[in-house]
Design an enzyme around this catalytic site. Structure first.
Site, short mmCIF file in Angstrom:
data_model
loop_
_atom_site.label_atom_id
_atom_site.label_comp_id
_atom_site.label_asym_id
_atom_site.label_seq_id
_atom_site.Cartn_x
_atom_site.Cartn_y
_atom_site.Cartn_z
N ASP A 177 1.30 -12.45 6.70
CA ASP A 177 -0.12 -12.44 6.32
C ASP A 177 -0.96 -12.96 7.50
O ASP A 177 -0.86 -14.13 7.85
CB ASP A 177 -0.28 -13.33 5.09
CG ASP A 177 -1.73 -13.47 4.65
OD1 ASP A 177 -2.63 -12.99 5.37
OD2 ASP A 177 -1.97 -14.07 3.60
N ASP A 234 0.67 0.12 13.48
CA ASP A 234 1.15 1.35 14.12
C ASP A 234 1.54 1.12 15.58
O ASP A 234 2.08 2.01 16.23
CB ASP A 234 0.13 2.49 13.99
CG ASP A 234 -1.19 2.17 14.69
OD1 ASP A 234 -1.18 1.60 15.80
OD2 ASP A 234 -2.25 2.49 14.12
N ASP A 240 1.34 -7.95 11.34
CA ASP A 240 0.88 -7.02 10.31
C ASP A 240 1.59 -7.39 9.01
O ASP A 240 2.79 -7.69 9.00
CB ASP A 240 1.21 -5.57 10.70
CG ASP A 240 0.43 -4.57 9.85
OD1 ASP A 240 -0.42 -3.86 10.40
OD2 ASP A 240 0.66 -4.52 8.60
N PRO A 283 -5.79 -5.07 1.12
CA PRO A 283 -5.16 -6.14 1.91
C PRO A 283 -6.05 -6.71 3.01
O PRO A 283 -5.88 -7.86 3.40
CB PRO A 283 -3.92 -5.46 2.53
CG PRO A 283 -3.75 -4.15 1.89
CD PRO A 283 -4.99 -3.84 1.12
N ASP A 296 -7.22 -5.53 14.14
CA ASP A 296 -7.06 -4.07 14.06
C ASP A 296 -6.64 -3.76 12.63
O ASP A 296 -5.48 -3.52 12.34
CB ASP A 296 -5.98 -3.67 15.07
CG ASP A 296 -5.65 -2.18 15.00
OD1 ASP A 296 -6.34 -1.44 14.28
OD2 ASP A 296 -4.67 -1.78 15.66
N GLN A 352 0.84 -1.19 0.00
CA GLN A 352 0.00 0.00 0.00
C GLN A 352 0.88 1.25 0.00
O GLN A 352 2.08 1.19 0.26
CB GLN A 352 -0.93 0.00 1.23
CG GLN A 352 -0.20 -0.22 2.54
CD GLN A 352 -1.07 -0.87 3.61
OE1 GLN A 352 -2.29 -0.89 3.53
NE2 GLN A 352 -0.43 -1.40 4.64
N THR A 410 -7.38 -2.30 8.45
CA THR A 410 -7.91 -1.21 7.63
C THR A 410 -9.31 -1.61 7.14
O THR A 410 -9.84 -2.64 7.54
CB THR A 410 -6.96 -0.94 6.46
OG1 THR A 410 -6.66 -2.20 5.83
CG2 THR A 410 -5.65 -0.31 6.95
N ASP A 411 -9.87 -0.77 6.29
CA ASP A 411 -11.22 -1.04 5.79
C ASP A 411 -11.25 -2.34 4.96
O ASP A 411 -10.22 -2.79 4.48
CB ASP A 411 -11.68 0.14 4.91
CG ASP A 411 -11.80 1.43 5.71
OD1 ASP A 411 -12.11 1.36 6.91
OD2 ASP A 411 -11.57 2.51 5.12
#
Lengths: 280, 280
Positions: free
Chosen positions: B141, B90, B110, B167, B160, B35, B162-163
């Site tokens: 993964d 993060d 992550d 990914p 936790d 990304q 992303t939308d």
């Protein structure tokens, strides 16, 4: 990515943030004696009304604000009969107040008749209780109205105002709260929209201090989401003429005979919880 | 008013809305194998990280999300020791998890090492527990990780992500939840960020149905404000391998020995209240 002129944008300068809605069509643009009233048809939020360029109400999310500025205070008072709404020209708060069968009179005092006329035209569902025999609509200065009110006139005063700039500035001041305190009966309650917990903590702290300093016995800030207002998170602050605010008529709220879309007894209780950073 | 190029803007196409932050300076712009990672210094929100153009974290408001995706699930489990975080690059969720002294191991998986490297550089406070001896950081993964995990490996899995595009898409699917169910011990819990109650009610409903359809005994959606995410209102959905989710260790939460800025026991209880429109 920058937004072209097909977007309505409200900039929150102090925080360097902005909220935008994509516009299909502008439906109204008029300057009242008090403010500029604009109405838009948006792509995804239905109809939008702005006052002096700031979002006042959208079809999509106004139910949260209108329900949370009315039902919690009404279910906190033991038996509210006389309700005064200062501001509230879109009539959405009036509609919620009149869902309570015990209310015998709801006076709405907004300084700007233009807002109500625009609401009647573009937000007819918010105005569906305007002809209720218990409703009284006045277009007058709310500050003066409360100053002139006979002592002990109201059980509840709801201050449903715009931000504390322009016409609404005096609604956040000590003389106004002192007059409200006098205009309330024993056991009376006031509630006022109190901006964003994330953006305006100082304003909330100041408002609570001013309320206590003008004679109110206790205060309580409720939090709730409000997507189209700055930060997407909003608050309303209650104050009691006497008595505490830690309980409400929870059974009555749970057994309410009218429909809501956001409010229920559990949500009322939840809105009373203060985040850790607001406890200090 | 239109916004010029000094603003970062995230458009939420389906709702025709947008959220913008005024930028002082772009600090990073790199394409990882997964990304595009960008970091900005904003006028009012501190540092901002975006992934593929979508807000991931800002200094101003990340505390709410990170606390609410971690402490409620940890205080719901009776004695969580082994925690798996899928996504969370993060490291802010990892930091919150490790505030719980009973946790003996927290694995963070992550897919994109670039996110963690950027966080270490630009959000050092979120990474302050990365060297805790109980922390294990993997860049892999997460879907495969859970598929390969031995049955009964974890007490808690925190997703936790992303939308549900790009990914993270597979993290919202039945096969992934089935693998999570298997990877959890008896009494185990999963929690997943579940988007906006106002914008994505169908996604939340679908996620709850998928969780129940893949063997989880019960589900619970928590709501909380999150200014910089679409609509400013966000949710996390818990599911239990067995047992119910109506109670949590309220006394332990009230007596927690660590600091938070949003979370407390009353807020935990409050987040469990469902608005009327989400009850159907």
């Amino acid at each position: 990515m920058s937004l072209d002129t097909s977007w309505y944008t409200e900039i929150h300068t102090a925080q360097g943030s902005a909220f935008s809605l994509k516009i299909k069509e502008k439906l109204l643009d008029e300057q009242s004696p008090f403010q500029r009233i604009e109405v838009y048809e948006t792509e995804g939020f239905g109809t939008l009304m702005t006052l002096d360029g700031l979002v006042m109400v959208t079809d999509l999310d106004n139910f949260i604000y209108h329900e949370m500025v009315s039902h919690p205070v009404l279910f906190t008072h033991p038996d509210p009969k006389d309700v005064l709404i200062i501001g509230g020209g879109d009539c959405g708060t009036l509609r919620e107040v009149l869902k309570h069968p015990g209310v015998t009179r709801a006076q709405q005092v907004d300084i700007d008749e233009g807002v109500t006329r625009a609401a009647e035209r573009f937000f007819p569902e918010l105005c569906e209780s305007n002809n209720d025999p218990r409703a009284e609509l006045y277009f007058d200065d709310g500050i003066k109205w409360v100053k002139d009110a006979a002592p002990g006139s109201y059980d509840i005063i709801i201050v449903d105002s715009t931000d504390p700039v322009g016409p609404a500035e005096g609604l956040f001041s000590a003389p106004f709260f002192r007059d409200c305190h006098r205009a309330l009966r024993d056991g009376g309650l006031i509630v006022q929209q109190s901006e964003s917990p994330l953006y305006h903590k100082k304003l909330i702290d100041d408002m609570r201090a001013t309320m206590r300093g003008t004679g109110f016995a206790s205060t309580l800030t409720l939090n709730f989401p409000q997507c189209s207002y700055p930060s997407g998170w909003w608050s309303a602050t209650l104050a009691s003429k006497n008595g505490d605010l830690s309980t409400f008529r929870e059974r009555d709220a749970a057994a309410k005979a009218f429909k809501t879309r956001y409010y229920n007894a559990a949500i009322h209780r939840a809105a009373m919880a203060l985040p850790e950073f607001m406890r200090s």
